[in-house]
Write a protein that holds these residues in place. Structure first.
Motif, PDB file in Angstrom:
ATOM      1  N   UNK A   1       0.837  -1.199   0.176  1.00  0.00           N
ATOM      2  CA  UNK A   1       0.233  -0.035  -0.003  1.00  0.00           C
ATOM      3  C   UNK A   1       0.973   1.282   0.076  1.00  0.00           C
ATOM      4  N   UNK A   2       2.185   1.000   0.603  1.00  0.00           N
ATOM      5  CA  UNK A   2       3.023   2.147   0.344  1.00  0.00           C
ATOM      6  C   UNK A   2       3.341   2.830  -0.733  1.00  0.00           C
ATOM      7  N   UNK A   3       3.221   1.833  -1.637  1.00  0.00           N
ATOM      8  CA  UNK A   3       3.534   2.152  -2.970  1.00  0.00           C
ATOM      9  C   UNK A   3       2.601   3.032  -3.810  1.00  0.00           C
ATOM     10  N   UNK A   4       1.289   3.102  -3.149  1.00  0.00           N
ATOM     11  CA  UNK A   4       0.238   3.957  -3.741  1.00  0.00           C
ATOM     12  C   UNK A   4       0.634   5.289  -3.886  1.00  0.00           C
ATOM     13  N   UNK A   5       0.235   5.942  -5.179  1.00  0.00           N
ATOM     14  CA  UNK A   5       0.926   7.361  -5.274  1.00  0.00           C
ATOM     15  C   UNK A   5       0.310   8.287  -4.159  1.00  0.00           C
ATOM     16  N   UNK A   6      -0.988   7.790  -3.970  1.00  0.00           N
ATOM     17  CA  UNK A   6      -1.622   8.771  -3.091  1.00  0.00           C
ATOM     18  C   UNK A   6      -1.096   8.976  -1.538  1.00  0.00           C
ATOM     19  N   UNK A   7      -0.297   7.944  -1.302  1.00  0.00           N
ATOM     20  CA  UNK A   7       0.524   8.128   0.044  1.00  0.00           C
ATOM     21  C   UNK A   7       1.661   8.873  -0.286  1.00  0.00           C
TER      22      UNK A   7
ATOM     23  N   UNK B   1      -9.424  -0.743 -11.319  1.00  0.00           N
ATOM     24  CA  UNK B   1     -10.047  -0.441 -13.034  1.00  0.00           C
ATOM     25  C   UNK B   1      -9.058  -0.948 -13.841  1.00  0.00           C
ATOM     26  N   UNK B   2      -7.767  -0.823 -13.512  1.00  0.00           N
ATOM     27  CA  UNK B   2      -6.977  -1.230 -14.725  1.00  0.00           C
ATOM     28  C   UNK B   2      -6.664  -2.649 -14.790  1.00  0.00           C
ATOM     29  N   UNK B   3      -6.989  -3.373 -13.546  1.00  0.00           N
ATOM     30  CA  UNK B   3      -7.233  -4.974 -13.614  1.00  0.00           C
ATOM     31  C   UNK B   3      -8.392  -5.488 -14.390  1.00  0.00           C
ATOM     32  N   UNK B   4      -9.424  -4.683 -14.070  1.00  0.00           N
ATOM     33  CA  UNK B   4     -10.794  -4.979 -14.931  1.00  0.00           C
ATOM     34  C   UNK B   4     -10.459  -4.730 -16.292  1.00  0.00           C
TER      35      UNK B   4
ATOM     36  N   UNK C   1      -1.092   8.427 -11.106  1.00  0.00           N
ATOM     37  CA  UNK C   1      -0.347   8.506 -12.271  1.00  0.00           C
ATOM     38  C   UNK C   1      -0.586   7.100 -13.183  1.00  0.00           C
ATOM     39  N   UNK C   2      -0.988   6.126 -12.782  1.00  0.00           N
ATOM     40  CA  UNK C   2      -1.339   5.005 -13.726  1.00  0.00           C
ATOM     41  C   UNK C   2      -2.529   5.190 -14.384  1.00  0.00           C
TER      42      UNK C   2
ATOM     43  N   UNK D   1      -7.748   6.099 -18.424  1.00  0.00           N
ATOM     44  CA  UNK D   1      -8.662   6.159 -17.530  1.00  0.00           C
ATOM     45  C   UNK D   1      -9.537   7.173 -17.317  1.00  0.00           C
ATOM     46  N   UNK D   2     -10.948   7.093 -17.588  1.00  0.00           N
ATOM     47  CA  UNK D   2     -11.783   8.213 -16.892  1.00  0.00           C
ATOM     48  C   UNK D   2     -12.043   8.001 -15.488  1.00  0.00           C
ATOM     49  N   UNK D   3     -11.730   8.991 -14.805  1.00  0.00           N
ATOM     50  CA  UNK D   3     -11.657   8.639 -13.112  1.00  0.00           C
ATOM     51  C   UNK D   3     -12.232   9.904 -12.450  1.00  0.00           C
ATOM     52  N   UNK D   4     -12.175   9.730 -11.061  1.00  0.00           N
ATOM     53  CA  UNK D   4     -12.498  10.781 -10.148  1.00  0.00           C
ATOM     54  C   UNK D   4     -11.056  11.271  -9.576  1.00  0.00           C
ATOM     55  N   UNK D   5     -10.702  12.625  -9.691  1.00  0.00           N
ATOM     56  CA  UNK D   5      -9.595  13.305  -9.233  1.00  0.00           C
ATOM     57  C   UNK D   5      -9.767  13.575  -7.804  1.00  0.00           C
TER      58      UNK D   5
END
Lengths: 339, 339
Positions: B79-85, B258-261, B285-286, B294-298
């Motif tokens: 989880x530490x590798x999540x850009x949000x963190x 979403x990328x996995x889907x 970033x991904x 991806x269309x996504x929620x920022x």
């Protein structure tokens, strides 16, 4: 009563009771949000596992917490988002934690933060230091000298020498190998995107490219990037544009730069790898997300964090390690679709 | 002599002399690797900028370094590798550093590390705490209570209440808005991939999806993931497979899922978005690296780190902040190619 059996943890209890960590935690804290059937199973698991929460907490409270500082020195905070940094950090934390050390991470990204960290080091803040430097500012190295605590560096300098023990990747060999791989697959005209000049890894990777190219090395087909980011790859492709028709492959000093190169080549109408092959370096998670997926040099950042920690732990145990020791970690070529 | 002028830093000197930070640092440390022309320009810049390295260092050395701890609590180190963190961490470090605080990051990812950190908190380790929790283990919250130092949380609970001031994103509104966006574009049959059950954000995003769907909500078309990772998205698409032909869109609780889907839909032979639209959440970033993008929620993780720090700084200055305050940060829809 003494026993050789490993002490049970909350996680063991959770697994045995078939509930989550948080449910056991809530149960132990007397929180009401635990169903009666879960509470029964947890009580049974605690008994079977001989779990003793208070005793463990009390014994910990009696000893001073030993800390190791993981100092990340970067020119720009965007570097912190590189997977190689967070992976090494997470794995160093894991290895040090298992040995009973609490890792604390400090980010040195300005003169002020470097001065504050120097002051912490001089106050004997931590028992040991892991220095993960992606910057040319070496002012902390002298501070370490006066603090007289073990230090392990993440990188040797461009001549593979080092003022403290270091754990580094075989950067030169890695870039040489993937360049030879391109040559063996028929690429005759190769361009290279070099990383930022302040980074010893940049210089070593460029040397690897030069070694493989030999007499065919053409400095006119080298772009010297200012940083490690995607945008620099785009700029490199723009700089190469007048000569792209004669280029068979572009080797890049990291994956982010390679992705930038691919993006810009696509905009110019070139196909990758059919018209121009592109290679990266690092095998970061984004290497799998580009289209085509990146052929790159794998360096195992998890291993980097673990090996740096294990070396520091051996020094903390009092084992003698020569300051100029460089532990070289291997790199391997990962074949995907971009070359 | 007093002056209102901002004190010059090494970076100012470097910029004025047209050399790098490291070159000025080497010059100041008497290191020989500085060309004579650079040395001349640096000497001139130091004079013009009235730069005083020793005085600044001395005044700093006389005061205790003030520390703020950024505690990242995660169930798994990946989880530490999540850009949000890392983005929130980098920006908190920046904001706190500008206010003269040194941020130290502590990773709580096991019972042992949580106990060690609890011990540090009880020893009055830091002047304040930023708690970035992506875990259901709330055992540190009671420790904070006894330490009596300011605390800011990164997330309110699933009912938008909180035991300490929190800075959070409008998760429910964000997921509701992008679900309505799909409905307005003609998607009638929607599936949803929910994040892990221990995360308040997961629950809030699911609620947002339910609000937009109203009576059309079908629990048979919700997949409950165990974590936030790509692999969970692949598993979700496999689970939906028997009903994929009737599905118009799959909304996902984050970008990785979403990328996995999308990956798995491609393997099944579906086109995205032509056959099935897919949306993410986070705008990490991904989101830019997937195919289609991806269309996504920022949600702005940099802002998250800054706002948490600014709230903590105001508390450190003695301003009264109610414990139950939740600062809501906005989310926006980012239209790209996947929906």
């Amino acid at each position: 009563m003494t026993t050789e059996r490993k002490k049970a943890t909350i996680r063991d209890v959770a697994r045995m009771a078939g509930v989550s960590y948080g449910t056991v935690s809530r149960y132990l804290n007397g929180n009401e949000h635990v169903s009666s059937s879960a509470a029964e199973r947890i009580a049974k698991a605690i008994e079977e596992a001989q779990y003793t929460p208070n005793k463990a907490a009390r014994s910990l409270a009696q000893q001073r917490t030993s800390m190791v500082a993981f100092i990340v020195q970067v020119e720009s905070i965007s570097t912190l988002m590189q997977a190689s940094v967070s992976e090494a950090m997470a794995n160093a934390n894991q290895t040090l934690g298992e040995a009973g050390y609490q890792m604390v991470t400090l980010i040195a990204n300005s003169e002020e933060s470097t001065q504050r960290i120097a002051q912490l080091v001089q106050s004997d803040f931590a028992d040991g230091y892991l220095m993960f430097s992606l910057s040319e500012d070496d002012s902390l190295l002298n501070i370490f000298r006066s603090a007289n605590r073990p230090v392990v560096l993440s990188e040797s300098n461009s001549h593979n020498t080092t003022p403290y023990p270091a754990v580094d990747f075989a950067n030169t060999a890695g870039q040489r190998d993937i360049t030879n791989y391109l040559i063996e697959r028929g690429c005759a005209k190769l361009a290279y995107v070099c990383g930022p000049g302040y980074s010893p890894s940049s210089i070593k990777r460029l040397n690897g490219f030069k070694q493989a190219m030999g007499d065919r090395f053409d400095d006119g087909l080298v772009y010297y990037a200012d940083d490690w980011e995607i945008n620099s790859g785009e700029l490199a492709a723009v700089a190469f544009q007048p000569r792209l028709d004669e280029v068979d492959a572009i080797a890049c000093a990291n994956d982010d730069i390679a992705i930038g190169v691919i993006n810009q080549l696509h905009r110019f109408g070139y196909r990758v790898p059919d018209d121009i092959a592109v290679t990266g370096f690092d095998d970061s998670p984004i290497a799998l997300m580009s289209d085509p997926k990146l052929t790159t040099v794998r360096q195992d950042s998890s291993l980097h964090g673990r090996e740096m920690s294990q070396l520091l732990l051996s020094m903390l145990r009092g084992e003698a390690v020569d300051d100029h020791t460089v532990t070289m970690l291997p790199t391997t070529i990962v074949e995907r679709q971009s070359a």
